[in-house]
Write a protein that holds these residues in place. Structure first.
Motif, PDB file in Angstrom:
ATOM      1  N   UNK A  54     -10.647  -5.866  -6.860  1.00  0.00           N
ATOM      2  CA  UNK A  54     -11.622  -4.922  -6.323  1.00  0.00           C
ATOM      3  C   UNK A  54     -11.188  -4.394  -4.953  1.00  0.00           C
ATOM      4  N   UNK A  55     -10.643  -5.264  -4.126  1.00  0.00           N
ATOM      5  CA  UNK A  55     -10.169  -4.820  -2.816  1.00  0.00           C
ATOM      6  C   UNK A  55      -8.996  -3.852  -2.956  1.00  0.00           C
ATOM      7  N   UNK A  56      -8.150  -4.063  -3.965  1.00  0.00           N
ATOM      8  CA  UNK A  56      -7.036  -3.153  -4.206  1.00  0.00           C
ATOM      9  C   UNK A  56      -7.537  -1.765  -4.603  1.00  0.00           C
ATOM     10  N   UNK A  97      -8.357   3.802  -3.148  1.00  0.00           N
ATOM     11  CA  UNK A  97      -9.289   4.934  -3.111  1.00  0.00           C
ATOM     12  C   UNK A  97      -9.227   5.650  -1.771  1.00  0.00           C
ATOM     13  N   UNK A  98      -8.898   4.896  -0.719  1.00  0.00           N
ATOM     14  CA  UNK A  98      -8.778   5.490   0.620  1.00  0.00           C
ATOM     15  C   UNK A  98      -7.354   5.844   0.992  1.00  0.00           C
ATOM     16  N   UNK A 102      -2.412   0.963   0.451  1.00  0.00           N
ATOM     17  CA  UNK A 102      -1.604   0.275  -0.555  1.00  0.00           C
ATOM     18  C   UNK A 102      -2.467  -0.575  -1.464  1.00  0.00           C
ATOM     19  N   UNK A 103      -1.927  -0.932  -2.613  1.00  0.00           N
ATOM     20  CA  UNK A 103      -2.682  -1.769  -3.543  1.00  0.00           C
ATOM     21  C   UNK A 103      -2.481  -3.253  -3.257  1.00  0.00           C
ATOM     22  N   UNK A 104      -1.310  -3.618  -2.724  1.00  0.00           N
ATOM     23  CA  UNK A 104      -1.025  -5.018  -2.456  1.00  0.00           C
ATOM     24  C   UNK A 104      -0.740  -5.828  -3.711  1.00  0.00           C
ATOM     25  N   UNK A 111     -21.390  -1.333   0.499  1.00  0.00           N
ATOM     26  CA  UNK A 111     -22.194  -0.749   1.562  1.00  0.00           C
ATOM     27  C   UNK A 111     -21.373  -0.385   2.788  1.00  0.00           C
ATOM     28  N   UNK A 112     -20.459  -1.249   3.194  1.00  0.00           N
ATOM     29  CA  UNK A 112     -19.634  -0.966   4.373  1.00  0.00           C
ATOM     30  C   UNK A 112     -18.214  -1.424   4.088  1.00  0.00           C
ATOM     31  N   UNK A 113     -17.430  -0.502   3.565  1.00  0.00           N
ATOM     32  CA  UNK A 113     -16.067  -0.855   3.179  1.00  0.00           C
ATOM     33  C   UNK A 113     -15.212  -1.115   4.403  1.00  0.00           C
TER      34      UNK A 113
END
Length: 422
Positions: free
Chosen positions: A246-248, A253-254, A257-259, A373-375
């Protein structure tokens, strides 16, 4: 003739220190798929192979002036080496590589053999430990069993209890969970969360177009539905723990990198060294066809630069240009990246979208349309960045403190939600 471009440096090396395992997981990509090269390899990496591998890694780091390299101990099951062989291996790696660059050591294990003696040794050499766990007992026992069919669940939980001790907590890098859509997604999420991991990593089961993934009952986008349910719960809980998948997606999206090689268009910078010293590509290719990961090179005959410049790695480093026409036209290609390279295989080639294309597309759209809510900021280019070390720096680090506050706030929200819901 003018020389070609210098190969991109490799920064992560997976050492297959033991090629056998004490479990008999039926979804294992090493033993249960197309490539069966493990059968001809020695069970353990010898000191001679380890010495040559360590020298190649140090040579590569020096040639490219790398500030750090990561070496991941893998298998089979690396703990089958035993504490004494493991100590000699870690000492030899440190002696060869540490004078040249910062050496970050990691290990992926099933946890069955983890003990205080092992933990003390891993703490001495600062080895980060990832543990495989597929959820609660019922979920885990679908695949991760001993050869006689008995459960490994209690042994894994015992290992996690060790890693939660204050003396060893810093070693624990997270839980690795392979998705099975027959398991209840929220029950799996809750079981993983209950262990208090520093991070959770969900993996799709390895599959190709020639050997597609099972899709019982739910059909179509079953894997997207499973992961969407976990994402929605994780989001409602206030992100109590980092989840790499999910963090990737939030990072890509921004524009970050995907990591991970599972998503995005990050260039591949990983190579595998087998117990016999053969250089190979990523293990996931073992699921495609026999011999797929091979490069024809060994640590005795070829450098890491030779591997990095090989045609086998070239396509996997080609970014969008290396994808199928269908993928290049896709609106979410920058986030998906075509999915894992091995999952594109079928009919003798990799010029396909991922066999999980429909799932990845649906999940990406859902995550994009339902942001947290707050990325936080996109993933750092170096995914091994250590928050605790930054917090401990004498000069301080405001961004690290902010992240710690966010994490603690998320935990409090999750606890309050649990109390209210109870």
């Amino acid at each position: 003739m003018s020389p070609g471009p210098a190969p991109r440096a490799l920064t992560e090396f997976v050492l297959k220190v033991h090629s056998r395992c004490d479990l008999a997981c039926d979804h294992c990509y090493v033993y249960e798929h197309a490539d069966q090269s493990w059968r001809r390899r020695p069970a353990r990496m010898t000191p001679e192979v380890l010495g040559a591998a360590a020298d190649r890694i140090a040579e590569h780091a020096a040639a490219h002036d790398l500030p750090r390299v990561s070496v991941i101990l893998h298998g089979g099951e690396p703990l089958l080496l035993g504490p004494e062989r493991m100590r000699r291996l870690l000492a030899d790696l440190r002696a060869a590589v540490a004078p040249v660059t910062e050496l970050r050591l990691g290990m992926q294990t099933n946890g069955v053999l983890l003990s205080e003696r092992f933990c003390d040794l891993l703490a001495e050499y600062d080895v980060a430990v990832g543990v495989s766990l597929d959820g609660d007992r019922a979920a885990n026992d679908r695949h991760r069993r001993f050869r006689n069919g008995t459960s490994s669940h209690d042994r894994v939980l015992r290992a996690l209890a060790l890693l939660r001790r204050p003396a060893y907590r810093r070693l624990w890098s997270g839980l690795l969970c392979t998705v099975d859509v027959r398991n209840d997604p929220l029950a799996v999420y809750e079981a993983l969360l209950a262990e208090g991991p520093p991070r959770i990593d969900f993996l799709l089961p390895h599959a190709t177009w020639d050997s597609p993934p099972p899709r019982p009952g739910a059909g179509g986008a079953a894997y997207a539905g499973w992961l969407r349910a976990v994402y929605d719960r994780w989001r409602a809980d206030g992100r109590p723990v980092p989840v790499r998948l999910f963090d990737s997606l939030r990072s890509t999206a921004g524009g970050g990198p995907s990591g991970t090689e599972w998503l995005g268009l990050d260039p591949v910078d990983l190579a595998v060294i087998e117990t016999d010293g053969e250089w190979e590509q990523a293990d996931s290719l073992k699921t495609t066809y026999d011999g797929a990961p091979a490069t024809g090179m060994t640590v005795f005959t070829h450098s890491a630069d030779d591997v990095a410049a090989s045609p086998e790695l070239a396509r996997r480093r080609a970014g969008r240009a290396g994808l199928s026409d269908e993928c290049r036209r896709c609106p979410v290609v920058d986030q998906c990246g075509g999915g894992l390279f091995a999952h594109r295989y079928g009919d003798g080639h990799f010029d396909h979208p991922s066999v999980y294309c429909v799932d990845l597309k649906e999940l990406i759209v859902h995550v994009n349309e339902n942001p947290v809510a707050s990325a936080p900021a996109p993933l750092a280019a170096d995914p091994t960045d250590d928050l605790i070390d930054r917090l401990a720096a004498s000069t301080g680090d405001r961004s690290a403190v902010r992240r710690l506050v966010e994490a603690q706030t998320a935990i409090v929200r999750a606890l309050l939600g649990a109390v209210a819901g109870g």
